[in-house]
Design a protein around this motif. Structure first.
Motif, short mmCIF file in Angstrom:
data_model
loop_
_atom_site.label_atom_id
_atom_site.label_comp_id
_atom_site.label_asym_id
_atom_site.label_seq_id
_atom_site.Cartn_x
_atom_site.Cartn_y
_atom_site.Cartn_z
N ASP A 14 0.81 -1.22 0.00
CA ASP A 14 0.00 0.00 0.00
C ASP A 14 0.84 1.27 0.00
OD1 ASP A 14 -2.31 -1.36 -0.16
OD2 ASP A 14 -2.78 -1.30 2.00
N VAL A 15 2.03 1.16 0.59
CA VAL A 15 2.87 2.35 0.70
C VAL A 15 3.24 2.90 -0.69
CG1 VAL A 15 5.06 1.07 0.78
CG2 VAL A 15 4.90 3.30 1.90
N LEU A 16 3.29 2.01 -1.69
CA LEU A 16 3.63 2.46 -3.05
C LEU A 16 2.53 3.33 -3.66
CD1 LEU A 16 5.54 -0.58 -4.62
CD2 LEU A 16 6.44 1.45 -3.49
N ASN A 17 1.29 3.14 -3.22
CA ASN A 17 0.20 4.02 -3.66
C ASN A 17 0.48 5.45 -3.24
OD1 ASN A 17 -1.41 2.27 -4.98
ND2 ASN A 17 -2.94 2.05 -3.36
N THR A 18 0.90 5.59 -1.97
CA THR A 18 1.22 6.92 -1.45
C THR A 18 2.42 7.51 -2.19
OG1 THR A 18 0.54 6.04 0.68
CG2 THR A 18 1.60 8.21 0.69
#
Lengths: 49, 334
Positions: B293-297
């Protein structure tokens, strides 16, 4: 939202496109007036006057 | 607190992002929609909504552009009408593909990959063009005089005579329109980046006529595309309204900046920003595939951050030039 959910698909689409068109015209007129009103003051302030 | 059906923070984000996009569009004259659809995809909106709302944003932006250019307008209405037919067919085809892919659960991936390719290619071209632009001034001046058009050699009847240009095969015009329409319907972009060179270098239409016809064409195709997507619930007014409010203001700033700052000095950063957009979409796709999910940010930060940097450079250089001119004015009057 915007009270258009009750309309049929095509009618809702027409209203949506009409709303975007109306907003665009309102923004053109509104920002045009704003720029005429405060534009020179802002440019002078940014220019360091 | 909710306004227009969305939270205040999101509303401010959309208006702010709209201002950035507007500055870029007003200054560079292209790319108004390049970052909107990818940003919406990265934010987790369904592909249909991201593409449809992107198209509605293009429609609103081009209406404002058409109003601004109406007095300058040199429009080839015959070319615009022919394009409208094929662009509309293309949009319908593009939309059908998106809805089919969505029902198969593939829309997100396919459109993300397409965006990586599109932004990467256009970005690389802008970077390449900006590096060679200073050498090409003489060539550009020669091009402006009279160009026969790359497609004028295709003599497949019926031939259509265009304003200030040699006649062009009807089939060539329809094919170009169809390609632009498919891109608009599939990716939610206006297609100006393709239409302008196609009309100028492909058909040999003078630049002034190409600009006028391009903006009329994008207005029509944006309106048709918005309608087609809105029919299937693909246009979210709570996204489009704040984006448009911000971009209309930003476009005025960007347009004013063109008289202060030389575009060529900043164009390379615009190209890099588009490449950054491609990287952001790719990063987000990798994040989805591996559940990170961190890659979305990270990808949202890349998109918004690069837009902030490039539009910030436009504003900063404009203010600096404004102050420089003021000092020169004071020195000459002293």
């Amino acid at each position: 939202m915007f009270g258009i959910e009750a309309l049929s698909g095509s009618m809702q689409a027409v209203v949506l496109v009409g709303l975007v068109l109306s907003e665009a015209i309102a923004l053109y007129v509104g920002y045009g007036g704003l720029v005429r009103l405060v534009g020179p003051t802002v440019v002078n302030a940014l220019g360091g006057e | 607190m909710e306004v227009l059906g969305i939270g205040l923070a999101l509303l401010v984000l959309f208006v702010g992002f709209g201002v950035l996009i507007g500055i870029l569009f007003g200054f560079f004259g292209m790319g108004g929609s390049f970052l909107v659809t990818p940003a919406l995809i990265v934010m987790g909106y369904p592909t249909r909504v991201a593409v449809g709302s992107g198209l509605a944003f293009v429609f609103g932006t081009s209406v404002i552009g058409a109003l601004r250019h109406r007095s300058l307008g040199q429009v080839d209405y015959k070319l615009a009408a022919l394009m409208t037919v094929s662009v509309t067919a293309g949009i319908e085809a593009g939309k059908t593909v998106v809805l089919t892919l969505e029902s198969m659960g593939l829309a997100d991936t396919v459109i993300s990959v397409a965006y990586v390719g599109l932004l990467g290619l256009v970005g690389a071209f802008v970077v390449y063009d900006s590096r060679g632009s200073s050498d090409d001034e003489d060539a550009d001046a020669a091009d402006d005089e009279e160009s026969p058009g790359l497609f004028s050699g295709i003599r497949l009847p019926p031939m259509v005579s265009l304003m200030g240009a040699p006649s062009v095969s009807l089939w060539v015009i329809l094919t170009v329109g169809l390609v632009v329409g498919v891109l608009a319907g599939f990716l939610g972009v206006g297609g100006g980046f393709l239409l302008m060179p196609a009309m100028m270098y492909g058909f040999g239409v003078p630049a002034a006529v190409a600009v006028g016809t391009d903006i009329l064409q994008i207005t029509i195709s944006g309106g048709v595309g918005s309608f087609l997507y809105a029919q299937s619930g693909g246009v979210d007014l709570s996204i489009v309204a704040p984006l448009l409010a911000g971009s209309a203001l930003g476009a005025r700033i960007g347009t004013a900046a063109t008289s202060l700052v030389d575009e060529d000095g900043i164009k390379i950063y615009f190209g890099l920003m588009l490449v950054g957009g491609a990287v952001a979409v790719a990063v987000r796709q990798v994040g989805n595939n591996y559940g990170l999910d961190v890659l979305n940010t990270v990808s949202l930060v890349i998109i918004v951050g690069s837009a902030v940097l490039v539009s910030g450079a436009v504003v900063y250089n404009s203010v600096r030039e404004l102050r420089h001119r003021r000092v020169e004015q004071q020195q000459s009057s002293a």
